[in-house]
Design a protein around this motif. Structure first.
Motif: not given
Length: 336
Positions: A116-117, A194-197, A201-203, A235-236
């Motif tokens: 998710t970005l 903040s609510s992503e599983p 991975k987030v960015g 945690n980017l």
């Protein structure tokens, strides 16, 4: 940098200064529009948005000549006439100064959800146009979250109001950073992620001012805190900055070197910056200086991609490189 929503407010006693600033703004937008004509965007809907921006600015210039004391505003009528396949989230979150963030648009992944970005628009634009661009990219495993910045006065526009992630004056080596505005927007963006599983991975990525917030968020991640000292919670795993700059670059190295954990996080974060050598709105030297400052501060995985002759806009080749970079760095399946 300029999008489908524009608002200009003329205050009593400031017509002369307003006219000068508006003429400067119109000159920049005309140069930008000429660039679009010679290098049109891949998505034709984007061209309509650029056209609407120029029309609105011409309208506002006429209003200035009439010395009106009433706000002249043009909303993004394209949002009401176009149909979208993605979800729209409401607004309502206010930052520390009381500016309300606009509507957030979400582009759902067409394949397995692996990343998710958050994608951040430039000055005066909105999340709707960002979502259209992101939807056109061949990245089926990414969920895109495209928020809209608050509408607020902007110093570089003589105090006129438009969507902006923070206040900005002239971009220079001696410019003052709006730390309160930067922290408020960075916090809002972190909240969206903040609510992503946990296995996703987030960015963060963005264009122009959106790129500046993305890079600022990268420094918050490395330091483990916002400028206010509050803990940064995300945690980017990847950061993208197109035609932007790094706020607070002067003191970054000293802050990172003072902490082993900050140096470790900085070294682990992949960052890609791209910038056109003919950019007349955010000059190329600031993009290059930002990349150098990140490298000197210990962001070992930061890469810088210059584009010869490119102005303050994106081109398919640049976006293709970003797609390939994200696919590799995030380990995405089926995106090639």
């Amino acid at each position: 940098m300029v999008g489908g929503h524009w608002a200009i407010t003329i205050y009593n006693g400031k017509q002369n200064a307003a006219m000068i600033n508006a003429l400067k703004l119109m000159k920049k937008i005309c140069v930008f529009f000429i660039n679009i004509l010679f290098t049109p965007p891949e998505n034709p809907d984007r061209l309509l948005i650029y056209l609407s921006s120029v029309v609105v600015c011409v309208w506002n210039l006429k209003a200035l000549k009439r010395k009106t004391t009433q706000p002249v505003e043009c909303s993004n009528y394209l949002s009401a006439t176009m149909s979208y396949s993605h979800q729209s989230m409401g607004s309502g979150f206010r930052n520390a100064r009381g500016y309300e963030f606009g509507r957030t648009y979400v582009v759902r992944p067409k394949g397995k959800h692996q990343a998710t970005l958050v994608w951040l628009h430039g000055l005066g634009d909105n999340g709707s146009s960002s979502s259209q661009l992101m939807e056109s990219l061949h990245l089926p495993n990414i969920k895109w979250i495209c928020p809209t910045a608050p509408t607020r006065p902007v110093s570089s526009l003589g105090g006129y109001t438009c969507t902006a992630w923070f206040d900005v004056g002239e971009i220079s080596e001696d410019s003052h950073d709006d730390l309160e505005g930067l922290d408020a927007s960075a916090s809002h963006i972190a909240n969206l992620l903040s609510s992503e599983p946990a296995d996703v991975k987030v960015g963060i990525g963005g264009f122009s001012m959106g790129a500046a917030i993305s890079l600022y968020s990268a420094t918050c991640y490395a330091l483990g805190r916002y400028g206010t000292g509050h803990t940064y919670p995300i945690n980017l795993r990847a950061v993208v900055g197109l035609s932007g700059w790094l706020p607070g670059w002067k003191s970054l190295r000293n802050k990172i070197e003072c902490s082993y954990e900050a140096a470790r996080r900085a070294a682990s974060l992949p960052i890609i910056l791209t910038h056109g050598t003919a950019d007349d709105l955010v000059p190329y030297r600031f993009g290059e200086k930002s990349a150098q400052s990140l490298g000197m501060a210990g962001f070992r995985q930061a890469v810088f991609k210059p584009y010869e002759g490119l102005g303050h806009y994106t081109v398919p080749k640049e976006l293709d490189e970003v797609v390939q970079w994200l696919t590799t760095r995030l380990g995405l399946e089926g995106s090639r």
